[in-house]
Design a protein around this motif. Sequence first.
Motif, short mmCIF file in Angstrom:
data_model
loop_
_atom_site.label_atom_id
_atom_site.label_comp_id
_atom_site.label_asym_id
_atom_site.label_seq_id
_atom_site.Cartn_x
_atom_site.Cartn_y
_atom_site.Cartn_z
N UNK A 68 0.84 -1.18 0.00
CA UNK A 68 0.00 0.00 0.00
C UNK A 68 0.88 1.24 0.00
N UNK A 69 0.25 2.39 -0.20
CA UNK A 69 0.92 3.69 -0.14
C UNK A 69 0.32 4.48 1.01
N UNK A 70 1.17 5.18 1.75
CA UNK A 70 0.71 6.00 2.87
C UNK A 70 0.61 7.46 2.43
N UNK A 71 -0.44 8.12 2.88
CA UNK A 71 -0.57 9.56 2.67
C UNK A 71 -1.03 10.20 3.98
N UNK A 72 -0.63 11.43 4.21
CA UNK A 72 -0.95 12.10 5.47
C UNK A 72 -2.45 12.37 5.58
N UNK A 73 -2.96 12.35 6.82
CA UNK A 73 -4.39 12.55 7.04
C UNK A 73 -4.82 13.99 6.78
N UNK A 74 -3.91 14.96 7.03
CA UNK A 74 -4.24 16.36 6.80
C UNK A 74 -5.13 16.98 7.84
N UNK A 75 -5.31 16.33 8.99
CA UNK A 75 -6.19 16.88 10.04
C UNK A 75 -5.56 18.12 10.66
N UNK A 76 -6.36 19.16 10.84
CA UNK A 76 -5.83 20.42 11.39
C UNK A 76 -5.72 20.41 12.91
N UNK A 77 -6.39 19.48 13.60
CA UNK A 77 -6.42 19.49 15.06
C UNK A 77 -5.14 18.90 15.65
N UNK A 430 -9.44 3.33 -1.05
CA UNK A 430 -9.17 3.39 0.39
C UNK A 430 -8.93 2.00 0.95
N UNK A 431 -7.83 1.86 1.70
CA UNK A 431 -7.49 0.55 2.27
C UNK A 431 -7.42 0.57 3.79
N UNK A 432 -7.69 1.71 4.39
CA UNK A 432 -7.65 1.79 5.85
C UNK A 432 -6.96 3.06 6.30
N UNK A 433 -7.03 3.33 7.58
CA UNK A 433 -6.37 4.51 8.14
C UNK A 433 -5.86 4.19 9.53
N UNK A 434 -4.94 5.03 9.99
CA UNK A 434 -4.35 4.83 11.30
C UNK A 434 -3.19 3.84 11.24
N UNK A 435 -2.49 3.75 12.36
CA UNK A 435 -1.35 2.83 12.43
C UNK A 435 -1.80 1.46 12.92
N UNK A 436 -1.13 0.46 12.42
CA UNK A 436 -1.42 -0.90 12.84
C UNK A 436 -0.54 -1.28 14.03
N UNK A 437 -0.60 -2.53 14.41
CA UNK A 437 0.05 -3.01 15.63
C UNK A 437 1.55 -2.68 15.62
#
Length: 462
Positions: A68-77, A430-437
């Motif tokens: 897969x390829x990772x891209x930043x979430x871009x969340x401002x918070x 879309x293949x998922x979000x967040x970090x895995x184990x």
Amino acid sequence: MTPLDLPDDMRAALQRASMPDFSRWLRMVYATGGCAQPVRLHGERVTVDAGTGEVLDIYRTADEPTGFLLTACGNRRASRCPACSATYRDDTYHLIISGLRGGKGVPEEVSAHPRVFATFTAPSFGSVHAHRERDGKTQPCRPRRDQPLCRHGRPEGCGLRHERDDAHVGQPLCADCYDYRSAVLWNAHAGELWRRFTQALPAALARLVGMRRAALRRLLRISYAKVAEYQSRGLVHFHAVIRLDGPDGPADRPPPWATVALLDHAIRDAARSVAVPMPGGSGADLMWGDQLDVRPVYVSTELDGVSDQRVAAYVAKYATKGAESAGTVDRPIKNASDIELLPVTDHARRMIYICFALSRLPQYREIPLRQWAHMLGYRGHFSTKSRHYSIRLGDLRRTRAEYRAEQARLLLGLPAPDPDKALTLAEWSYAGSGHRHGEAFWAEVARNRIVTARRIARQRSD
């Protein structure tokens, strides 16, 4: 200490580091800036010759060791993603400062235009505990010599000295006296109140100079950038940079009679004149509070005003904060049964309950209070600007993406594609979000290293 003696999260991090795809995964994490909740993508990108259809380059995530390829979430918070919020903060700083000093496509002459830093607050819906200072010393919260009681038998005053981080700051002296319904509805309509203010400001200016609005538009343009901030009492207030330009925007100087004093007067007149009717006609109109602060913005800090750099830094700082700074949560609340278990202040919990309760009443069903209960009713954009104030955030992001793409091509020794001949086609899923184990630890290590490297680079440049 053996691996079995390590905490579970550290043991998981070591296991992740031993996997064959770890090196490639870590490089992608660094490319996202150490994003706390990156998005995983599947798909491919193909570059072809626009004339012949010949395939010049092809990239498939299936060929990646990670798959897969990772891209930043871009969340401002900042509470959700420190890495992406830092980028958003920096972009907001450049957006604001370029509208004050010039740069990023804005002429430097804009620094001579009249501009002010205005703060619009909510009215009072009940007495709350507050941090008060005088001459650098903390003062009593609400001293009352006769120590009166409210109709619920609670003190109407408070003689304690609250520090800024005191948990009591922003909490009502009497929760039963506090008008929670109006407070929530004010938050819900604060964006509309701002919109009406921006419409009333040109009319106020025209009235002060004795001309029609159409005539004023031919001589003057109003530009602004605004950010919302939560006060400790759970109500939003707006900070805005408001600037006067000539009719053609920042490159055009305004007329000589367009002064800071005139702008100050017009802002106060417009703020007093606007109101939003209470939904269902069930109370007084929603208006701005009495505490309106308008300060001139100057390049020099020696003048009687506030410096442009300080204004830009202040606005950028609060662009990454949300309602969590007022004691609530930064995610939507799905069920009313979850409210009691939320790690929030009692004041915020009551406001959240009121959002859910009002959403069931017929006169408030058109307002998405339940959807925005975690924001204590506020549903507007946190940062907005007029079209001609300065560069757009999208332009900054596109420039950064093009720069990074160019750096990657130089690193790999690839020729730059000719935009007149090359055509890029991409398809992602879309293949998922967040970090895995075991991955969150290494992402935080990457973010800290990036932050340290940038700090060292700034110190060397200074």
